[in-house]
Design an enzyme around this catalytic site. Structure first.
Site, PDB file in Angstrom:
ATOM      1  N   LYS A  11       0.830  -1.216   0.000  1.00 27.31           N
ATOM      2  CA  LYS A  11       0.000   0.000   0.000  1.00 27.31           C
ATOM      3  C   LYS A  11       0.867   1.270   0.000  1.00 27.31           C
ATOM      4  O   LYS A  11       2.086   1.207   0.221  1.00 27.31           O
ATOM      5  CB  LYS A  11      -0.942  -0.051   1.201  1.00 27.31           C
ATOM      6  CG  LYS A  11      -1.938  -1.211   1.128  1.00 27.31           C
ATOM      7  CD  LYS A  11      -2.971  -1.127   2.245  1.00 27.31           C
ATOM      8  CE  LYS A  11      -3.973  -2.262   2.155  1.00 27.31           C
ATOM      9  NZ  LYS A  11      -5.039  -2.128   3.173  1.00 27.31           N
ATOM     10  N   TYR A  51     -12.515  -2.248  -3.597  1.00 27.49           N
ATOM     11  CA  TYR A  51     -12.979  -2.383  -2.216  1.00 27.49           C
ATOM     12  C   TYR A  51     -14.498  -2.260  -2.095  1.00 27.49           C
ATOM     13  O   TYR A  51     -15.009  -1.948  -1.014  1.00 27.49           O
ATOM     14  CB  TYR A  51     -12.301  -1.341  -1.329  1.00 27.49           C
ATOM     15  CG  TYR A  51     -10.891  -1.726  -0.904  1.00 27.49           C
ATOM     16  CD1 TYR A  51     -10.669  -2.861  -0.119  1.00 27.49           C
ATOM     17  CD2 TYR A  51      -9.786  -0.965  -1.253  1.00 27.49           C
ATOM     18  CE1 TYR A  51      -9.393  -3.214   0.283  1.00 27.49           C
ATOM     19  CE2 TYR A  51      -8.499  -1.313  -0.856  1.00 27.49           C
ATOM     20  CZ  TYR A  51      -8.314  -2.448  -0.079  1.00 27.49           C
ATOM     21  OH  TYR A  51      -7.047  -2.796   0.332  1.00 27.49           O
ATOM     22  N   PHE A  59     -15.361   3.137   7.535  1.00 28.11           N
ATOM     23  CA  PHE A  59     -13.991   3.513   7.165  1.00 28.11           C
ATOM     24  C   PHE A  59     -13.783   3.568   5.656  1.00 28.11           C
ATOM     25  O   PHE A  59     -12.676   3.827   5.190  1.00 28.11           O
ATOM     26  CB  PHE A  59     -12.983   2.539   7.799  1.00 28.11           C
ATOM     27  CG  PHE A  59     -13.195   1.094   7.451  1.00 28.11           C
ATOM     28  CD1 PHE A  59     -12.748   0.567   6.248  1.00 28.11           C
ATOM     29  CD2 PHE A  59     -13.840   0.246   8.344  1.00 28.11           C
ATOM     30  CE1 PHE A  59     -12.943  -0.767   5.920  1.00 28.11           C
ATOM     31  CE2 PHE A  59     -14.045  -1.095   8.031  1.00 28.11           C
ATOM     32  CZ  PHE A  59     -13.603  -1.597   6.813  1.00 28.11           C
ATOM     33  N   ARG A  87      -1.395 -14.410   4.656  1.00 23.84           N
ATOM     34  CA  ARG A  87      -2.166 -13.737   5.710  1.00 23.84           C
ATOM     35  C   ARG A  87      -1.438 -13.835   7.058  1.00 23.84           C
ATOM     36  O   ARG A  87      -1.440 -12.893   7.849  1.00 23.84           O
ATOM     37  CB  ARG A  87      -3.592 -14.287   5.783  1.00 23.84           C
ATOM     38  CG  ARG A  87      -4.403 -13.855   4.558  1.00 23.84           C
ATOM     39  CD  ARG A  87      -5.843 -14.264   4.636  1.00 23.84           C
ATOM     40  NE  ARG A  87      -6.619 -13.517   5.616  1.00 23.84           N
ATOM     41  CZ  ARG A  87      -7.095 -12.290   5.424  1.00 23.84           C
ATOM     42  NH1 ARG A  87      -6.848 -11.638   4.293  1.00 23.84           N
ATOM     43  NH2 ARG A  87      -7.801 -11.699   6.355  1.00 23.84           N
ATOM     44  N   THR A  93      -5.260  -7.192  10.722  1.00 27.06           N
ATOM     45  CA  THR A  93      -5.557  -6.046   9.854  1.00 27.06           C
ATOM     46  C   THR A  93      -5.050  -4.727  10.432  1.00 27.06           C
ATOM     47  O   THR A  93      -4.428  -3.937   9.715  1.00 27.06           O
ATOM     48  CB  THR A  93      -7.090  -5.941   9.627  1.00 27.06           C
ATOM     49  OG1 THR A  93      -7.530  -7.167   9.052  1.00 27.06           O
ATOM     50  CG2 THR A  93      -7.440  -4.793   8.700  1.00 27.06           C
ATOM     51  N   ARG A 104       2.802  -6.219   9.265  1.00 22.44           N
ATOM     52  CA  ARG A 104       2.082  -5.050   9.801  1.00 22.44           C
ATOM     53  C   ARG A 104       2.653  -4.595  11.141  1.00 22.44           C
ATOM     54  O   ARG A 104       2.675  -3.396  11.427  1.00 22.44           O
ATOM     55  CB  ARG A 104       0.586  -5.357   9.881  1.00 22.44           C
ATOM     56  CG  ARG A 104      -0.059  -5.353   8.480  1.00 22.44           C
ATOM     57  CD  ARG A 104      -1.438  -5.904   8.515  1.00 22.44           C
ATOM     58  NE  ARG A 104      -2.145  -5.712   7.251  1.00 22.44           N
ATOM     59  CZ  ARG A 104      -3.144  -6.470   6.856  1.00 22.44           C
ATOM     60  NH1 ARG A 104      -3.564  -7.469   7.614  1.00 22.44           N
ATOM     61  NH2 ARG A 104      -3.748  -6.225   5.699  1.00 22.44           N
ATOM     62  N   ASN A 116      -2.011   0.251   6.862  1.00 21.57           N
ATOM     63  CA  ASN A 116      -1.558  -1.061   7.327  1.00 21.57           C
ATOM     64  C   ASN A 116      -0.636  -1.810   6.354  1.00 21.57           C
ATOM     65  O   ASN A 116      -0.549  -3.034   6.389  1.00 21.57           O
ATOM     66  CB  ASN A 116      -2.764  -1.922   7.720  1.00 21.57           C
ATOM     67  CG  ASN A 116      -3.687  -2.219   6.555  1.00 21.57           C
ATOM     68  OD1 ASN A 116      -3.553  -1.635   5.493  1.00 21.57           O
ATOM     69  ND2 ASN A 116      -4.627  -3.112   6.764  1.00 21.57           N
ATOM     70  N   HIS A 119      -2.136  -5.492   1.606  1.00 21.90           N
ATOM     71  CA  HIS A 119      -3.415  -6.192   1.451  1.00 21.90           C
ATOM     72  C   HIS A 119      -3.114  -7.598   0.963  1.00 21.90           C
ATOM     73  O   HIS A 119      -2.180  -7.801   0.177  1.00 21.90           O
ATOM     74  CB  HIS A 119      -4.300  -5.484   0.416  1.00 21.90           C
ATOM     75  CG  HIS A 119      -5.467  -6.318  -0.019  1.00 21.90           C
ATOM     76  ND1 HIS A 119      -6.622  -6.409   0.716  1.00 21.90           N
ATOM     77  CD2 HIS A 119      -5.619  -7.160  -1.079  1.00 21.90           C
ATOM     78  CE1 HIS A 119      -7.448  -7.251   0.110  1.00 21.90           C
ATOM     79  NE2 HIS A 119      -6.872  -7.719  -0.977  1.00 21.90           N
ATOM     80  N   GLU A 130      -9.628 -11.009  -7.334  1.00 23.09           N
ATOM     81  CA  GLU A 130      -8.704  -9.879  -7.170  1.00 23.09           C
ATOM     82  C   GLU A 130      -7.557  -9.937  -8.178  1.00 23.09           C
ATOM     83  O   GLU A 130      -7.121  -8.902  -8.683  1.00 23.09           O
ATOM     84  CB  GLU A 130      -8.167  -9.852  -5.733  1.00 23.09           C
ATOM     85  CG  GLU A 130      -9.241  -9.472  -4.723  1.00 23.09           C
ATOM     86  CD  GLU A 130      -8.750  -9.447  -3.293  1.00 23.09           C
ATOM     87  OE1 GLU A 130      -9.567  -9.128  -2.404  1.00 23.09           O
ATOM     88  OE2 GLU A 130      -7.560  -9.734  -3.037  1.00 23.09           O
TER      89      GLU A 130
END
Ligand code: CMP
Length: 145
Positions: A11, A51, A59, A87, A93, A104, A116, A119, A130
């Site tokens: 990100k 998203y 949010f 993950r 998250t 993270r 964060n 993704h 995705e």
């Protein structure tokens, strides 16, 4: 365990902090092969579409503004149990709840609470959707060696 593919987005916060190499090193050290990659500065339409599942969440607008605030690095990862493995590498998250040693915790805890670093797809169906959102089939490379 099956060989899976999953989508990773590094990100805008992590790209700005020069963590692309650090995060790619973690992929390679954990047998997650990079089979497609591109940098992109997402526009609002793309971020909102990606998203869309979160559009009723409080949010959502903050998330969209964050995701278009700078370039992202979009990567397809392949490997045994890739979805769950990635993950685990990412951690919870919200960086404040992520375990030490996760991406993270290590790379996003010092920043803004909603930023964060990464993704990752959460299930085989979402991974397929995705990946298709960002890559044409011919842009994904078979690792021949
Ligand atoms: P990601 O894994 O990309 O999936 C959805 C994103 O929404 C998530 O990471 C966070 O960036 C964001 N998100 C989820 N929950 C919250 C929250 N409570 N506050 C702000 N952002 C959130």
């Amino acid at each position: 365990m099956a060989v899976e593919r999953t989508l990773s987005i590094i990100k805008p916060d992590a790209v700005a902090n020069n963590f692309i190499g650090e995060i790619y090193s973690r992929f390679e050290a954990n047998d997650l092969r990079i089979v497609a990659a591109k940098m992109a500065l997402l526009n609002k339409t793309q971020a909102e579409a990606f998203y869309a599942v979160h559009k009723e969440r409080p949010f959502y607008s903050m998330l969209i503004e964050f995701m278009i605030s700078g370039p992202v690095m979009i990567t397809v990862l392949e490997g045994e149990d890739a979805i769950a493995k990635y993950r685990t590498l990412m951690g919870a998250t919200m960086p404040e709840f992520a375990a030490p040693g996760t991406i993270r915790y290590d790379l996003a805890r010092e920043g803004k609470a909603n930023e964060n670093a990464v993704h990752g797809s959460d299930a085989p169906e979402t991974a397929a959707e995705e990946i298709k959102f960002f890559f044409k089939p011919e842009e994904i490379c078979y690792r021949t060696r």
